[in-house]
Design a protein around this motif. Structure first.
Motif, PDB file in Angstrom:
ATOM      1  N   MET A   1      75.319  72.764  19.065  1.00 40.86           N
ATOM      2  CA  MET A   1      74.888  73.167  20.396  1.00 40.86           C
ATOM      3  C   MET A   1      74.768  71.928  21.281  1.00 40.86           C
ATOM      4  O   MET A   1      74.181  70.915  20.893  1.00 40.86           O
ATOM      5  CB  MET A   1      73.525  73.860  20.318  1.00 40.86           C
ATOM      6  CG  MET A   1      73.029  74.401  21.619  1.00 40.86           C
ATOM      7  SD  MET A   1      71.463  75.216  21.273  1.00 40.86           S
ATOM      8  CE  MET A   1      71.085  75.919  22.744  1.00 40.86           C
ATOM      9  N   THR A   2      75.353  71.971  22.474  1.00 46.27           N
ATOM     10  CA  THR A   2      75.349  70.837  23.379  1.00 46.27           C
ATOM     11  C   THR A   2      73.945  70.545  23.864  1.00 46.27           C
ATOM     12  O   THR A   2      73.215  71.443  24.272  1.00 46.27           O
ATOM     13  CB  THR A   2      76.263  71.125  24.589  1.00 46.27           C
ATOM     14  OG1 THR A   2      77.570  71.461  24.111  1.00 46.27           O
ATOM     15  CG2 THR A   2      76.347  69.918  25.491  1.00 46.27           C
ATOM     16  N   SER A   3      73.565  69.263  23.809  1.00 48.12           N
ATOM     17  CA  SER A   3      72.251  68.856  24.304  1.00 48.12           C
ATOM     18  C   SER A   3      72.308  68.684  25.814  1.00 48.12           C
ATOM     19  O   SER A   3      73.180  67.974  26.337  1.00 48.12           O
ATOM     20  CB  SER A   3      71.845  67.532  23.643  1.00 48.12           C
ATOM     21  OG  SER A   3      70.649  67.069  24.184  1.00 48.12           O
ATOM     22  N   ARG A   4      71.419  69.352  26.495  1.00 50.55           N
ATOM     23  CA  ARG A   4      71.370  69.264  27.955  1.00 50.55           C
ATOM     24  C   ARG A   4      70.093  68.545  28.368  1.00 50.55           C
ATOM     25  O   ARG A   4      69.025  68.841  27.858  1.00 50.55           O
ATOM     26  CB  ARG A   4      71.437  70.648  28.587  1.00 50.55           C
ATOM     27  CG  ARG A   4      72.773  71.346  28.333  1.00 50.55           C
ATOM     28  CD  ARG A   4      72.867  72.685  29.036  1.00 50.55           C
ATOM     29  NE  ARG A   4      74.219  73.220  28.925  1.00 50.55           N
ATOM     30  CZ  ARG A   4      74.640  73.959  27.890  1.00 50.55           C
ATOM     31  NH1 ARG A   4      73.806  74.271  26.921  1.00 50.55           N
ATOM     32  NH2 ARG A   4      75.878  74.382  27.854  1.00 50.55           N
ATOM     33  N   PHE A   5      70.227  67.634  29.328  1.00 52.87           N
ATOM     34  CA  PHE A   5      69.045  66.876  29.711  1.00 52.87           C
ATOM     35  C   PHE A   5      69.179  66.339  31.131  1.00 52.87           C
ATOM     36  O   PHE A   5      70.284  66.130  31.653  1.00 52.87           O
ATOM     37  CB  PHE A   5      68.822  65.700  28.747  1.00 52.87           C
ATOM     38  CG  PHE A   5      69.946  64.697  28.733  1.00 52.87           C
ATOM     39  CD1 PHE A   5      70.006  63.668  29.673  1.00 52.87           C
ATOM     40  CD2 PHE A   5      70.955  64.787  27.785  1.00 52.87           C
ATOM     41  CE1 PHE A   5      71.045  62.763  29.668  1.00 52.87           C
ATOM     42  CE2 PHE A   5      72.004  63.873  27.765  1.00 52.87           C
ATOM     43  CZ  PHE A   5      72.046  62.853  28.714  1.00 52.87           C
ATOM     44  N   LEU A   6      68.031  66.149  31.742  1.00 54.77           N
ATOM     45  CA  LEU A   6      67.873  65.356  32.952  1.00 54.77           C
ATOM     46  C   LEU A   6      66.773  64.349  32.621  1.00 54.77           C
ATOM     47  O   LEU A   6      65.650  64.750  32.294  1.00 54.77           O
ATOM     48  CB  LEU A   6      67.436  66.213  34.141  1.00 54.77           C
ATOM     49  CG  LEU A   6      68.405  67.284  34.654  1.00 54.77           C
ATOM     50  CD1 LEU A   6      67.711  68.143  35.707  1.00 54.77           C
ATOM     51  CD2 LEU A   6      69.638  66.626  35.249  1.00 54.77           C
ATOM     52  N   THR A   7      67.076  63.065  32.707  1.00 59.67           N
ATOM     53  CA  THR A   7      66.119  62.049  32.290  1.00 59.67           C
ATOM     54  C   THR A   7      65.822  61.086  33.435  1.00 59.67           C
ATOM     55  O   THR A   7      66.747  60.515  34.037  1.00 59.67           O
ATOM     56  CB  THR A   7      66.649  61.259  31.078  1.00 59.67           C
ATOM     57  OG1 THR A   7      66.826  62.156  29.972  1.00 59.67           O
ATOM     58  CG2 THR A   7      65.674  60.162  30.677  1.00 59.67           C
ATOM     59  N   LEU A   8      64.548  60.921  33.721  1.00 60.87           N
ATOM     60  CA  LEU A   8      64.086  59.948  34.709  1.00 60.87           C
ATOM     61  C   LEU A   8      63.655  58.686  33.973  1.00 60.87           C
ATOM     62  O   LEU A   8      62.850  58.744  33.043  1.00 60.87           O
ATOM     63  CB  LEU A   8      62.895  60.504  35.495  1.00 60.87           C
ATOM     64  CG  LEU A   8      63.132  61.791  36.286  1.00 60.87           C
ATOM     65  CD1 LEU A   8      61.800  62.334  36.801  1.00 60.87           C
ATOM     66  CD2 LEU A   8      64.088  61.540  37.444  1.00 60.87           C
ATOM     67  N   GLU A   9      64.185  57.545  34.396  1.00 60.65           N
ATOM     68  CA  GLU A   9      63.821  56.261  33.795  1.00 60.65           C
ATOM     69  C   GLU A   9      63.287  55.333  34.884  1.00 60.65           C
ATOM     70  O   GLU A   9      64.052  54.793  35.685  1.00 60.65           O
ATOM     71  CB  GLU A   9      65.035  55.628  33.108  1.00 60.65           C
ATOM     72  CG  GLU A   9      65.523  56.394  31.885  1.00 60.65           C
ATOM     73  CD  GLU A   9      66.662  55.683  31.167  1.00 60.65           C
ATOM     74  OE1 GLU A   9      67.214  54.711  31.738  1.00 60.65           O
ATOM     75  OE2 GLU A   9      67.012  56.094  30.047  1.00 60.65           O
ATOM     76  N   GLY A  10      61.967  55.214  34.942  1.00 59.06           N
ATOM     77  CA  GLY A  10      61.338  54.312  35.912  1.00 59.06           C
ATOM     78  C   GLY A  10      61.666  54.648  37.351  1.00 59.06           C
ATOM     79  O   GLY A  10      61.809  53.744  38.186  1.00 59.06           O
ATOM     80  N   VAL A  11      61.752  55.927  37.680  1.00 60.84           N
ATOM     81  CA  VAL A  11      62.199  56.344  39.015  1.00 60.84           C
ATOM     82  C   VAL A  11      61.068  56.227  40.034  1.00 60.84           C
ATOM     83  O   VAL A  11      59.960  56.724  39.824  1.00 60.84           O
ATOM     84  CB  VAL A  11      62.737  57.791  38.977  1.00 60.84           C
ATOM     85  CG1 VAL A  11      62.869  58.357  40.382  1.00 60.84           C
ATOM     86  CG2 VAL A  11      64.082  57.815  38.272  1.00 60.84           C
ATOM     87  N   SER A  12      61.366  55.566  41.131  1.00 65.93           N
ATOM     88  CA  SER A  12      60.450  55.451  42.270  1.00 65.93           C
ATOM     89  C   SER A  12      61.190  55.863  43.529  1.00 65.93           C
ATOM     90  O   SER A  12      62.418  55.754  43.606  1.00 65.93           O
ATOM     91  CB  SER A  12      59.932  54.023  42.427  1.00 65.93           C
ATOM     92  OG  SER A  12      59.251  53.595  41.260  1.00 65.93           O
ATOM     93  N   LEU A  13      60.413  56.332  44.519  1.00 61.44           N
ATOM     94  CA  LEU A  13      61.015  56.724  45.793  1.00 61.44           C
ATOM     95  C   LEU A  13      60.090  56.326  46.931  1.00 61.44           C
ATOM     96  O   LEU A  13      58.903  56.674  46.936  1.00 61.44           O
ATOM     97  CB  LEU A  13      61.268  58.232  45.846  1.00 61.44           C
ATOM     98  CG  LEU A  13      61.945  58.735  47.130  1.00 61.44           C
ATOM     99  CD1 LEU A  13      63.393  58.226  47.189  1.00 61.44           C
ATOM    100  CD2 LEU A  13      61.928  60.252  47.212  1.00 61.44           C
ATOM    101  N   SER A  14      60.641  55.590  47.886  1.00 60.28           N
ATOM    102  CA  SER A  14      59.917  55.212  49.093  1.00 60.28           C
ATOM    103  C   SER A  14      60.676  55.755  50.304  1.00 60.28           C
ATOM    104  O   SER A  14      61.909  55.805  50.306  1.00 60.28           O
ATOM    105  CB  SER A  14      59.789  53.692  49.219  1.00 60.28           C
ATOM    106  OG  SER A  14      59.077  53.166  48.108  1.00 60.28           O
ATOM    107  N   LEU A  15      59.933  56.166  51.323  1.00 61.60           N
ATOM    108  CA  LEU A  15      60.530  56.680  52.546  1.00 61.60           C
ATOM    109  C   LEU A  15      60.890  55.527  53.485  1.00 61.60           C
ATOM    110  O   LEU A  15      60.403  54.401  53.312  1.00 61.60           O
ATOM    111  CB  LEU A  15      59.555  57.635  53.219  1.00 61.60           C
ATOM    112  CG  LEU A  15      59.176  58.876  52.402  1.00 61.60           C
ATOM    113  CD1 LEU A  15      58.220  59.764  53.192  1.00 61.60           C
ATOM    114  CD2 LEU A  15      60.404  59.660  51.979  1.00 61.60           C
ATOM    115  N   PRO A  16      61.736  55.777  54.476  1.00 56.49           N
ATOM    116  CA  PRO A  16      62.120  54.700  55.410  1.00 56.49           C
ATOM    117  C   PRO A  16      60.928  54.035  56.096  1.00 56.49           C
ATOM    118  O   PRO A  16      61.002  52.860  56.459  1.00 56.49           O
ATOM    119  CB  PRO A  16      63.018  55.426  56.422  1.00 56.49           C
ATOM    120  CG  PRO A  16      63.603  56.555  55.649  1.00 56.49           C
ATOM    121  CD  PRO A  16      62.522  57.005  54.707  1.00 56.49           C
TER     122      PRO A  16
END
Length: 539
Positions: A1-16
């Motif tokens: 069975m195919t492994s499905r994933f979404l992985t966040l690695e150290g994700v940051s987000l700043s606005l303008p």
């Protein structure tokens, strides 16, 4: 069975503008259906866009096992778009048409893949969604908001994506189509992330992930387990805070006692030195030793005092970021026998003959749910009661102070700040009192001073509620059209509590049965193809 994933690695987000939305997020979303929850304005939609690849993070990266299909809260098709475009099937259908016309471009074959029956699949999906009257060529401009969302959802279910990411997919759906959506998602075979405050939809998730100011927290299970764990954790944090406060009080008492004993010893030493016959040099050395000892003790006491305060502060931080949302009820006197609104032989505009005629007498303290499918006339009825639409025939009399909250929050001026609009509606409240109430509603000081058009959907709804509820004079009749849309879970609970205690007359349109169950309603006005039917509220 195919492994499905979404992985966040150290994700940051700043606005303008420099504002940090979230930082250093690390999480893996697997094939389990997952609900993504969090307070309004915390950044759930932006995180969903990062997960889908629609938005690049400021730092870190997002890894995906395969293609992701993202469905935004608001369906915003391009001018001239047709149903095929909205469903995401237009490129495949266009490639099929070119091949059927004799074309043999390799790109067209690649686009189609194994989807040679896309036209038939799209039509079956439309029929399953109750949209059999539409076809691929139908202009989107002819669709209602609910129909546009259902077409978009049908297209999502047709996709070959590894993951579906749906942002508030049930907001524009009536009760029947909400139930159909839940059944559809239960059949989806691949990865699923749903951003939602819909408790019925969240109940079917295998996992719940909460985004807060401190990051992501995963809970195994649907909404019921998440809510129970949240309550238990908050109670535990409050109990720990109270324990540490008691310990601080006892510790400070012990420190004061120790300090007082040292001061008494010093006083005795000074008296002994004055009356004794020791040499001055010996007395001076003894005094220096005593002062040094007292200095060390003072530093030790200050360090212990600081540690006690730090423990309490850290415990408070685990409680304060999730302070309860609070709404102040309008000061309305209850008049149960007084008529506040009467509709006599009213003919509502823009509706078929079966549902356009309605008679209604509404008394003070009466609490009515208006339910029925999308397009059946519920919003039209509220607009007539609010005086925003004139009936085609009959008489509408509203004799109480009436305030109306529509789905599009028309009472908000997008160019003005929340603070300015709330101050204009509530001139008797001081600036400090108004700011406090907006803060208790979950609107931070930096958010109430920007144009309301720049706020998130949930923040705008909170702002509209504040203007509606805190206005002077207070409303004796509240007309609410889908007030639970866009509100986060704590805000929903606060609104439910306020409306349960509201003493005026209430007419509320909602497809959220969880929400309606908690409002202590008295009556139900149900609209169907057979017309308007009055019945006691059954819950």
């Amino acid at each position: 069975m195919t492994s499905r994933f979404l992985t966040l690695e150290g994700v940051s987000l700043s606005l303008p503008d420099g504002r940090v939305v979230f930082s250093n997020l690390n999480e893996t979303f697997d094939a389990r259906p997952t609900g993504l929850v969090g307070r309004n304005g915390v950044g759930k939609t932006l995180l969903a866009q990062v997960l889908a690849g629609r938005l690049a993070p400021s730092a870190g990266r997002c890894l995906r096992s395969g293609p992701v299909h993202y469905l935004a809260q608001q369906v915003m098709p391009a001018a001239g778009a047709r149903v095929a475009d909205l469903a995401g099937a237009a490129p495949v259908l266009a490639a099929l048409a070119r091949i059927e016309a004799g074309g043999c471009a390799a790109d067209d074959f690649d686009c189609i893949g194994d989807r040679w029956d896309m036209a038939q699949r799209l039509q079956r999906a439309l029929e399953s969604a109750g949209l059999g009257h539409l076809d691929a060529a139908t202009p989107v401009a002819r669709l209602s908001g609910g129909e546009a969302m259902r077409v978009s959802l049908a297209g999502a279910m047709l996709s070959d994506a590894d993951f579906l990411i749906l942002d508030e997919p049930s907001n524009h759906l009536d009760a029947r189509h909400r139930a159909a959506l839940i059944a559809q998602l239960q059949q989806w075979p691949r990865g699923l992330v749903v951003v939602s405050h819909d408790r019925a939809l969240l109940a079917g998730m295998a996992r719940t992930v909460e985004l807060s100011a401190v990051g992501l927290r995963s809970y195994g299970g649907g909404y019921a387990l998440y809510a129970a764990q949240q309550t238990a954790e908050r109670e535990q944090a409050l109990a720990e805070l109270e324990r540490l406060k008691r310990e601080r009080q006892q510790g400070e008492y012990a420190l004061r006692q120790q300090q007082e004993r040292q001061q008494r010893r010093e006083a005795r030493g000074e008296r002994h030195g004055k009356h004794g016959n020791q040499a001055k040099i010996l007395l001076d050395r003894q005094k220096e030793r005593s002062q040094a000892s007292a200095g060390k003790l003072q530093l030790q006491l200050e360090r212990q005092h600081g540690e006690l305060h730090a423990q309490v502060r850290d415990a408070a931080q685990r409680v304060l970021p999730e302070q309860a949302i609070h709404l102040h009820p309008p000061a309305v006197a209850e008049h149960r026998r007084r008529h506040v609104a009467v509709l006599e032989r009213v003919q509502l505009p823009h509706l078929p003959a079966a549902t356009c005629r309605v008679d209604l007498t509404l008394q003070g303290g009466q609490r009515i749910a208006v339910v029925g499918d999308n397009g059946s006339g519920k919003s039209t009825l509220l607009k007539v009661l609010a005086g925003q639409l004139q009936p085609l025939a009959g008489e509408c009399r509203v004799v109480a102070e009436c305030h109306y909250l529509d789905q599009h929050l028309a009472l908000l001026d997008p160019a003005q700040t929340v603070l300015a609009q709330a101050a204009a509606a509530a001139p008797t409240l001081s600036d400090a009192e108004l700011r406090m109430r907006l803060a208790q509603l979950g609107l931070d000081a930096d958010r109430i001073t920007v144009p309301s058009g720049q706020l998130s959907g949930g923040e705008r709804l909170k702002a509209a509620l504040a203007i509606l509820l805190y206005s002077d004079p207070p409303p004796q009749l509240l007309l609410l059209d889908e007030p639970s849309n866009h509100l986060d879970l704590p805000s929903l609970e606060a609104l439910e509590e306020l409306l349960r205690g509201y003493r005026g007359a209430l007419v509320v349109v909602s497809h959220d049965h969880y929400f309606l169950q908690r409002l202590a309603l008295t009556d139900c006005l149900r609209v169907s193809a057979q017309g308007w039917q009055w019945e006691p509220w059954q819950g």
